[in-house]
Design an enzyme around this catalytic site. Structure first.
Site, PDB file in Angstrom:
ATOM      1  N   CYS A   1       0.829  -1.188  -0.066  1.00 46.12           N
ATOM      2  CA  CYS A   1      -0.168  -0.057  -0.116  1.00 46.12           C
ATOM      3  C   CYS A   1       0.813   1.411   0.003  1.00 46.12           C
ATOM      4  CB  CYS A   1      -0.820   0.085   1.210  1.00 46.12           C
ATOM      5  SG  CYS A   1      -1.995   1.461   1.269  1.00 46.12           S
TER       6      CYS A   1
ATOM      7  N   CYS B   1       0.212   3.155   3.645  1.00 38.66           N
ATOM      8  CA  CYS B   1       0.556   2.381   5.145  1.00 38.66           C
ATOM      9  C   CYS B   1       1.426   1.366   4.906  1.00 38.66           C
ATOM     10  CB  CYS B   1      -0.964   2.180   5.790  1.00 38.66           C
ATOM     11  SG  CYS B   1      -1.266   0.467   5.000  1.00 38.66           S
TER      12      CYS B   1
ATOM     13  N   CYS C   1      -7.522  -0.734   0.594  1.00 40.15           N
ATOM     14  CA  CYS C   1      -6.386  -1.198   1.653  1.00 40.15           C
ATOM     15  C   CYS C   1      -7.304  -1.550   3.178  1.00 40.15           C
ATOM     16  CB  CYS C   1      -5.404  -0.576   2.048  1.00 40.15           C
ATOM     17  SG  CYS C   1      -4.201  -1.114   3.354  1.00 40.15           S
TER      18      CYS C   1
ATOM     19  N   CYS D   1      -5.620   0.722   6.292  1.00 41.58           N
ATOM     20  CA  CYS D   1      -5.836   2.259   6.134  1.00 41.58           C
ATOM     21  C   CYS D   1      -7.097   2.875   5.503  1.00 41.58           C
ATOM     22  CB  CYS D   1      -4.601   2.845   5.743  1.00 41.58           C
ATOM     23  SG  CYS D   1      -4.157   2.732   3.779  1.00 41.58           S
TER      24      CYS D   1
ATOM     25  N   CYS E   1      -7.439  -4.554 -10.944  1.00 42.71           N
ATOM     26  CA  CYS E   1      -6.958  -3.475 -11.679  1.00 42.71           C
ATOM     27  C   CYS E   1      -6.524  -2.245 -10.779  1.00 42.71           C
ATOM     28  CB  CYS E   1      -8.005  -2.945 -12.777  1.00 42.71           C
ATOM     29  SG  CYS E   1      -7.742  -1.504 -13.711  1.00 42.71           S
TER      30      CYS E   1
END
Ligand code: FE
Length: 141
Positions: free
Chosen positions: A49, A52, A98, A101, A128
């Site tokens: 990510c 985070c 995510c 976060c 995607c």
């Protein structure tokens, strides 16, 4: 890292992320296709990510979709992402976020490959994902 990232005020992310990343990750923006710096990355490693650092996608699941965005058949761990129905922009899509976060990553579609180039079976899904939502950690060796 602590687990209260979803409680952070937007000002925290605005300060931490550059403007393009902030727009994609925190305002569910979409980068222009064929512009992301990870689109044509073929190194072995882990995509994490961009907000985070949570591990999200292994290079083993990355494939050439032709869409212009980095595409993966599976998250590295299903518990690391949330899938949310998204009916913005006049379409019904499934947003990928995510889980740690809450940042926007991209969308998942059911038109992915059933088999990887090496012959291994694949999920048939196409995650995607915006390059701007990701960082890449190259494998050692
Ligand atoms: Fe995150």
């Amino acid at each position: 890292m602590n687990d209260d990232l979803k409680q952070k005020p937007e000002s925290y992310w605005k300060e931490k992320l550059d403007p393009e990343r902030y727009n994609v990750l925190r305002q569910a923006g979409t980068e222009q296709p064929f512009t992301g710096d990870l689109l044509n990355n073929h190194d072995k490693g882990m995509y994490v990510c961009g907000a985070c650092g949570q591990e999200l996608f292994s290079s083993d699941t990355k494939f050439e979709s032709g869409s212009g965005w980095p595409s993966f058949t599976d998250p590295v761990n299903r518990e690391h992402v949330d899938l949310i129905e998204d009916s913005t922009h006049g379409m019904t899509r499934t947003e990928v976020v995510c889980k740690r976060c809450g940042s926007h990553l991209g969308h998942v579609f059911p038109d992915g490959p059933k088999q990887m180039p090496d012959g291994k079976p694949a999920s048939g899904q196409r995650f995607c994902i915006n390059s701007a939502s990701l960082d890449f950690k190259k494998s050692e060796k």
